[in-house]
Design a protein around this motif. Structure first.
Motif, PDB file in Angstrom:
ATOM      1  N   THR A 168       3.095 -61.870  -9.460  1.00 32.40           N
ATOM      2  CA  THR A 168       4.292 -61.110  -9.132  1.00 32.40           C
ATOM      3  C   THR A 168       5.145 -60.959 -10.391  1.00 32.40           C
ATOM      4  OG1 THR A 168       5.548 -63.097  -8.575  1.00 32.40           O
ATOM      5  CG2 THR A 168       4.270 -62.066  -6.804  1.00 32.40           C
ATOM      6  N   ALA A 169       6.228 -60.213 -10.274  1.00 36.29           N
ATOM      7  CA  ALA A 169       7.147 -60.060 -11.411  1.00 36.29           C
ATOM      8  C   ALA A 169       7.699 -61.416 -11.843  1.00 36.29           C
ATOM      9  CB  ALA A 169       8.281 -59.112 -11.037  1.00 36.29           C
ATOM     10  N   ALA A 170       8.005 -62.279 -10.862  1.00 39.63           N
ATOM     11  CA  ALA A 170       8.524 -63.616 -11.186  1.00 39.63           C
ATOM     12  C   ALA A 170       7.477 -64.433 -11.937  1.00 39.63           C
ATOM     13  CB  ALA A 170       8.940 -64.334  -9.903  1.00 39.63           C
ATOM     14  N   ASP A 171       6.209 -64.312 -11.517  1.00 36.22           N
ATOM     15  CA  ASP A 171       5.133 -65.021 -12.220  1.00 36.22           C
ATOM     16  C   ASP A 171       5.016 -64.542 -13.661  1.00 36.22           C
ATOM     17  OD1 ASP A 171       4.479 -66.399  -9.878  1.00 36.22           O
ATOM     18  OD2 ASP A 171       3.048 -64.856  -9.251  1.00 36.22           O
ATOM     19  N   LEU A 172       5.112 -63.237 -13.859  1.00 35.63           N
ATOM     20  CA  LEU A 172       5.007 -62.673 -15.196  1.00 35.63           C
ATOM     21  C   LEU A 172       6.155 -63.143 -16.078  1.00 35.63           C
ATOM     22  CD1 LEU A 172       3.937 -59.027 -14.283  1.00 35.63           C
ATOM     23  CD2 LEU A 172       2.491 -60.805 -15.290  1.00 35.63           C
ATOM     24  N   CYS A 173       7.338 -63.284 -15.494  1.00 33.12           N
ATOM     25  CA  CYS A 173       8.479 -63.814 -16.258  1.00 33.12           C
ATOM     26  C   CYS A 173       8.169 -65.210 -16.783  1.00 33.12           C
ATOM     27  CB  CYS A 173       9.731 -63.868 -15.381  1.00 33.12           C
ATOM     28  SG  CYS A 173      10.522 -62.280 -15.101  1.00 33.12           S
ATOM     29  N   GLU A 174       7.560 -66.025 -15.939  1.00 31.84           N
ATOM     30  CA  GLU A 174       7.240 -67.398 -16.332  1.00 31.84           C
ATOM     31  C   GLU A 174       6.159 -67.423 -17.412  1.00 31.84           C
ATOM     32  OE1 GLU A 174       5.745 -71.608 -14.281  1.00 31.84           O
ATOM     33  OE2 GLU A 174       6.220 -69.848 -13.046  1.00 31.84           O
ATOM     34  N   VAL A 175       5.144 -66.587 -17.255  1.00 33.76           N
ATOM     35  CA  VAL A 175       4.052 -66.549 -18.223  1.00 33.76           C
ATOM     36  C   VAL A 175       4.530 -66.068 -19.581  1.00 33.76           C
ATOM     37  CG1 VAL A 175       1.888 -65.389 -18.806  1.00 33.76           C
ATOM     38  CG2 VAL A 175       2.246 -66.244 -16.492  1.00 33.76           C
ATOM     39  N   MET A 176       5.388 -65.045 -19.582  1.00 30.15           N
ATOM     40  CA  MET A 176       5.805 -64.416 -20.830  1.00 30.15           C
ATOM     41  C   MET A 176       7.111 -64.965 -21.379  1.00 30.15           C
ATOM     42  SD  MET A 176       4.737 -60.448 -20.162  1.00 30.15           S
ATOM     43  CE  MET A 176       4.951 -60.090 -21.915  1.00 30.15           C
ATOM     44  N   ARG A 177       7.698 -65.944 -20.687  1.00 30.66           N
ATOM     45  CA  ARG A 177       8.945 -66.559 -21.145  1.00 30.66           C
ATOM     46  C   ARG A 177      10.045 -65.511 -21.338  1.00 30.66           C
ATOM     47  NH1 ARG A 177       4.036 -69.278 -21.514  1.00 30.66           N
ATOM     48  NH2 ARG A 177       4.333 -71.436 -22.151  1.00 30.66           N
ATOM     49  N   THR A 178      10.180 -64.628 -20.378  1.00 27.61           N
ATOM     50  CA  THR A 178      11.195 -63.581 -20.458  1.00 27.61           C
ATOM     51  C   THR A 178      12.071 -63.640 -19.216  1.00 27.61           C
ATOM     52  OG1 THR A 178      11.547 -61.224 -20.870  1.00 27.61           O
ATOM     53  CG2 THR A 178       9.817 -61.808 -19.313  1.00 27.61           C
ATOM     54  N   ARG A 185      13.094 -54.076 -16.379  1.00 28.00           N
ATOM     55  CA  ARG A 185      13.139 -52.853 -17.199  1.00 28.00           C
ATOM     56  C   ARG A 185      11.742 -52.465 -17.682  1.00 28.00           C
ATOM     57  NH1 ARG A 185      18.251 -55.038 -18.411  1.00 28.00           N
ATOM     58  NH2 ARG A 185      17.383 -56.515 -19.932  1.00 28.00           N
ATOM     59  N   ALA A 186      10.929 -53.462 -18.031  1.00 30.30           N
ATOM     60  CA  ALA A 186       9.569 -53.171 -18.494  1.00 30.30           C
ATOM     61  C   ALA A 186       8.731 -52.581 -17.358  1.00 30.30           C
ATOM     62  CB  ALA A 186       8.917 -54.438 -19.036  1.00 30.30           C
ATOM     63  N   LEU A 187       8.842 -53.153 -16.169  1.00 29.66           N
ATOM     64  CA  LEU A 187       8.078 -52.641 -15.025  1.00 29.66           C
ATOM     65  C   LEU A 187       8.551 -51.243 -14.631  1.00 29.66           C
ATOM     66  CD1 LEU A 187       7.837 -55.882 -12.834  1.00 29.66           C
ATOM     67  CD2 LEU A 187       6.031 -54.844 -14.226  1.00 29.66           C
ATOM     68  N   LEU A 189       9.774 -49.040 -16.641  1.00 27.70           N
ATOM     69  CA  LEU A 189       9.262 -48.130 -17.663  1.00 27.70           C
ATOM     70  C   LEU A 189       7.773 -47.862 -17.459  1.00 27.70           C
ATOM     71  CD1 LEU A 189       9.818 -46.521 -20.244  1.00 27.70           C
ATOM     72  CD2 LEU A 189       9.400 -48.615 -21.566  1.00 27.70           C
ATOM     73  N   LEU A 190       7.012 -48.894 -17.138  1.00 24.54           N
ATOM     74  CA  LEU A 190       5.579 -48.727 -16.903  1.00 24.54           C
ATOM     75  C   LEU A 190       5.322 -47.839 -15.687  1.00 24.54           C
ATOM     76  CD1 LEU A 190       4.346 -52.374 -17.595  1.00 24.54           C
ATOM     77  CD2 LEU A 190       3.792 -50.343 -18.944  1.00 24.54           C
ATOM     78  N   GLU A 191       6.137 -47.996 -14.670  1.00 20.76           N
ATOM     79  CA  GLU A 191       5.948 -47.156 -13.497  1.00 20.76           C
ATOM     80  C   GLU A 191       6.396 -45.722 -13.789  1.00 20.76           C
ATOM     81  OE1 GLU A 191       6.258 -47.636  -8.701  1.00 20.76           O
ATOM     82  OE2 GLU A 191       7.698 -48.740  -9.940  1.00 20.76           O
ATOM     83  N   GLN A 192       7.413 -45.584 -14.598  1.00 21.01           N
ATOM     84  CA  GLN A 192       7.901 -44.256 -14.962  1.00 21.01           C
ATOM     85  C   GLN A 192       6.838 -43.434 -15.681  1.00 21.01           C
ATOM     86  OE1 GLN A 192      11.493 -44.290 -17.348  1.00 21.01           O
ATOM     87  NE2 GLN A 192      11.013 -42.301 -18.248  1.00 21.01           N
ATOM     88  N   VAL A 193       6.063 -44.077 -16.542  1.00 20.54           N
ATOM     89  CA  VAL A 193       5.039 -43.340 -17.299  1.00 20.54           C
ATOM     90  C   VAL A 193       3.707 -43.294 -16.571  1.00 20.54           C
ATOM     91  CG1 VAL A 193       6.142 -43.954 -19.487  1.00 20.54           C
ATOM     92  CG2 VAL A 193       4.272 -45.379 -18.620  1.00 20.54           C
ATOM     93  N   GLY A 194       3.645 -43.834 -15.353  1.00 20.87           N
ATOM     94  CA  GLY A 194       2.415 -43.756 -14.574  1.00 20.87           C
ATOM     95  C   GLY A 194       1.379 -44.801 -14.905  1.00 20.87           C
ATOM     96  N   ALA A 195       1.772 -45.853 -15.622  1.00 22.08           N
ATOM     97  CA  ALA A 195       0.816 -46.907 -15.969  1.00 22.08           C
ATOM     98  C   ALA A 195       0.529 -47.815 -14.792  1.00 22.08           C
ATOM     99  CB  ALA A 195       1.337 -47.726 -17.142  1.00 22.08           C
ATOM    100  N   ILE A 196       1.537 -48.030 -13.929  1.00 24.72           N
ATOM    101  CA  ILE A 196       1.379 -48.907 -12.766  1.00 24.72           C
ATOM    102  C   ILE A 196       2.050 -48.262 -11.561  1.00 24.72           C
ATOM    103  CG2 ILE A 196       1.397 -50.993 -14.203  1.00 24.72           C
ATOM    104  CD1 ILE A 196       4.274 -51.491 -13.122  1.00 24.72           C
ATOM    105  N   ARG A 197       1.767 -48.834 -10.397  1.00 25.56           N
ATOM    106  CA  ARG A 197       2.512 -48.517  -9.178  1.00 25.56           C
ATOM    107  C   ARG A 197       2.832 -49.831  -8.494  1.00 25.56           C
ATOM    108  NH1 ARG A 197       1.588 -43.146  -6.452  1.00 25.56           N
ATOM    109  NH2 ARG A 197       0.526 -41.788  -7.947  1.00 25.56           N
ATOM    110  N   ARG A 198       4.023 -49.904  -7.933  1.00 25.70           N
ATOM    111  CA  ARG A 198       4.400 -51.088  -7.169  1.00 25.70           C
ATOM    112  C   ARG A 198       4.401 -50.737  -5.683  1.00 25.70           C
ATOM    113  NH1 ARG A 198       9.662 -52.832 -10.512  1.00 25.70           N
ATOM    114  NH2 ARG A 198       9.679 -50.573 -10.842  1.00 25.70           N
TER     115      ARG A 198
END
Length: 245
Positions: A168-178, A185-187, A189-198
């Motif tokens: 999940t987004a929370a898991d990614l925060c823990e992995v990436m220390r962010t 904001r990163a997610l 942006l990724l969804e805005q450019v069509g890289a991912i869908r939530r």
């Protein structure tokens, strides 16, 4: 001294039979991986020279062990115990068990499991298109680079033969220390450019990636994954935000 020449041993009264028996003992020590004693020590004509162990036991800290798999941990512990054994026979048994554990680890954990489909396959076109769109849409290059790093973590954590990220987004925060704000904001942006869908799955927002861009699993099942993605995400999924086409 630990080493005495055969000539000197004969002058000391050591028989040829004792010398030959000592050579057989040396051969057995080599086969078991034990320290090889000199003939003089074996026949009792000299004392064993005390020397520092060239292979001291490894410091088995929790941090070091955590980096290894279960079989690697077992192999390391057995190897270290073999170094402490006073009995050559027990040391040989410990080393044999360590070798078996290493073989199990090698067969179970390959560094790159291409043929088993364990790694993620990422289309070059997908990677190039996303990179170009990120730098065009991001406010700063730093935001684009951060979004790229987030996407890398998403693709490497796809479910088996699936288009859904297992984190999940929370898991990614823990992995990436962010923090949560930067991740959001990163997610976005990724969804805005069509890289991912939530997609909403109950109370959880599942992050998905089109299998045409990134896929983890057996290539023969790729078509089925693409079809599921179209049905579940594009046609039936409830996206938080409609991605730009």
């Amino acid at each position: 001294m630990g080493r005495i020449s055969l000539y000197e041993l004969r002058r000391m009264g050591v028989s040829l039979d004792d010398i030959e028996a000592a050579k057989i003992t040396q051969l057995a020590q080599r086969r078991t991986g034990s320290p090889v004693q000199s003939i003089g020590v074996i026949v009792g004509a000299a004392e064993q020279r005390q020397r520092t162990n060239p292979n001291p036991p490894t410091d088995l800290t929790v941090r070091a062990m955590r980096k290894r798999g279960a079989y690697d941990q077992a192999a390391l512990l057995l190897d270290q115990q073999a170094l402490r054994e006073s009995s050559p026979e027990r040391a040989a048994m410990a080393r044999e068990a360590a070798t078996a554990a290493k073989e199990l680890s090698a067969s179970d954990q390959l560094e790159f499991d291409f043929f088993g489909g364990g790694n993620v396959s990422i289309a070059f076109q997908y990677q190039d298109a996303v990179t170009e769109r990120l730098f065009a849409a991001a406010k700063t290059p730093a935001q684009a680079f951060h979004a790229q790093a987030v996407l890398w973590q998403i693709t490497r954590n796809l479910g088996w033969q699936s288009y859904e990220c297992t984190k999940t987004a929370a898991d990614l925060c823990e992995v990436m220390r962010t923090d949560k704000g930067d991740m959001a904001r990163a997610l976005d942006l990724l969804e805005q450019v069509g890289a991912i869908r939530r997609v909403k799955r109950g109370r959880t927002k599942t992050i998905t990636v089109t299998p045409e861009g990134a896929f983890r699993g057996n290539i023969h099942n790729h078509a089925q994954a693409v079809e599921r993605y179209k049905l579940d995400v594009i046609d039936g999924g409830k996206s938080d935000q409609a991605p730009e086409q």
